[in-house]
Design a protein around this motif. Structure first.
Motif, PDB file in Angstrom:
ATOM      1  N   THR A  27       0.834  -1.205   0.000  1.00 44.80           N
ATOM      2  CA  THR A  27       0.000   0.000   0.000  1.00 44.80           C
ATOM      3  C   THR A  27       0.866   1.251   0.000  1.00 44.80           C
ATOM      4  N   PHE A  28       1.847   1.291   0.902  1.00 46.67           N
ATOM      5  CA  PHE A  28       2.742   2.450   0.952  1.00 46.67           C
ATOM      6  C   PHE A  28       3.532   2.601  -0.348  1.00 46.67           C
ATOM      7  N   HIS A  31       1.394   4.168  -3.031  1.00 49.45           N
ATOM      8  CA  HIS A  31       1.192   5.608  -2.796  1.00 49.45           C
ATOM      9  C   HIS A  31       2.468   6.395  -3.080  1.00 49.45           C
ATOM     10  N   GLN A  34       2.866   6.830  -6.777  1.00 50.51           N
ATOM     11  CA  GLN A  34       2.030   7.918  -7.286  1.00 50.51           C
ATOM     12  C   GLN A  34       2.757   9.253  -7.154  1.00 50.51           C
ATOM     13  N   LYS A  35       3.364   9.470  -5.988  1.00 51.22           N
ATOM     14  CA  LYS A  35       4.038  10.743  -5.731  1.00 51.22           C
ATOM     15  C   LYS A  35       5.324  10.887  -6.544  1.00 51.22           C
ATOM     16  N   GLY A  42      -1.295   8.859 -10.196  1.00 48.60           N
ATOM     17  CA  GLY A  42      -0.706   9.917  -9.377  1.00 48.60           C
ATOM     18  C   GLY A  42      -0.259  11.109 -10.206  1.00 48.60           C
ATOM     19  N   GLU A  71       7.506   6.696   1.471  1.00 46.90           N
ATOM     20  CA  GLU A  71       6.426   5.759   1.194  1.00 46.90           C
ATOM     21  C   GLU A  71       6.866   4.653   0.233  1.00 46.90           C
TER      22      GLU A  71
END
Length: 144
Positions: A27-28, A31, A34-35, A42, A71
């Motif tokens: 999950t991290f 994310h 995306q960043k 993202g 992340e």
């Protein structure tokens, strides 16, 4: 130095924490991707950096790089179970910033962009710091 490594990587946690660690790590990492890279819908570093600047987290690009790196790489560390305690610490800090700088004013529920989700990820990160990586991890193998 050997005692430091054993302390950092030791774990008595079972298979349950391993499952929690792997799912949370994926999950991290998603994310963070995306960043950092704009994957999975993202906005990438430029977009996230501009958004961070707009809410007062400056310098935006650097903060996006730090959050995305914590992340993504922290998530990957959780998945493989390597250096889980330091990774969990970086993830905990990232989630506390998210809770208080972004979501707190919106209340608890995620449906209103509240802190519910970031808080849960922070609590899981704290639990991993306390318990260690679990039975199926590189940390456990290295600690012997």
């Amino acid at each position: 130095m050997n005692n430091l490594i054993k302390t950092l990587m030791s774990t008595n946690a079972g298979y349950g924490i391993t499952l929690l660690r792997v799912v949370t790590g994926l999950t991290f990492a998603a994310h963070g991707a995306q960043k950092l890279f704009g994957w999975f819908g993202g906005y990438g570093l430029e977009g996230v950096g501009q958004w961070m600047e707009s809410i007062g987290i400056t310098p935006g690009y650097l903060m996006a790089l730090l959050a995305g790196s914590a992340e993504f790489f922290g998530g990957l560390a959780l998945v493989v179970g390597l250096l889980v305690r330091p990774a969990a610490l970086s993830l905990l800090v990232s989630m506390l910033v998210a809770v208080f700088a972004v979501h707190w004013a919106n209340g608890f529920f995620m449906a209103n962009n509240g802190y519910e989700y970031a808080m849960i990820l922070a609590v899981i990160s704290a639990a991993l710091m306390v318990e260690g990586a679990g039975k199926l991890s590189l940390d456990r193998r290295i600690a012997g």
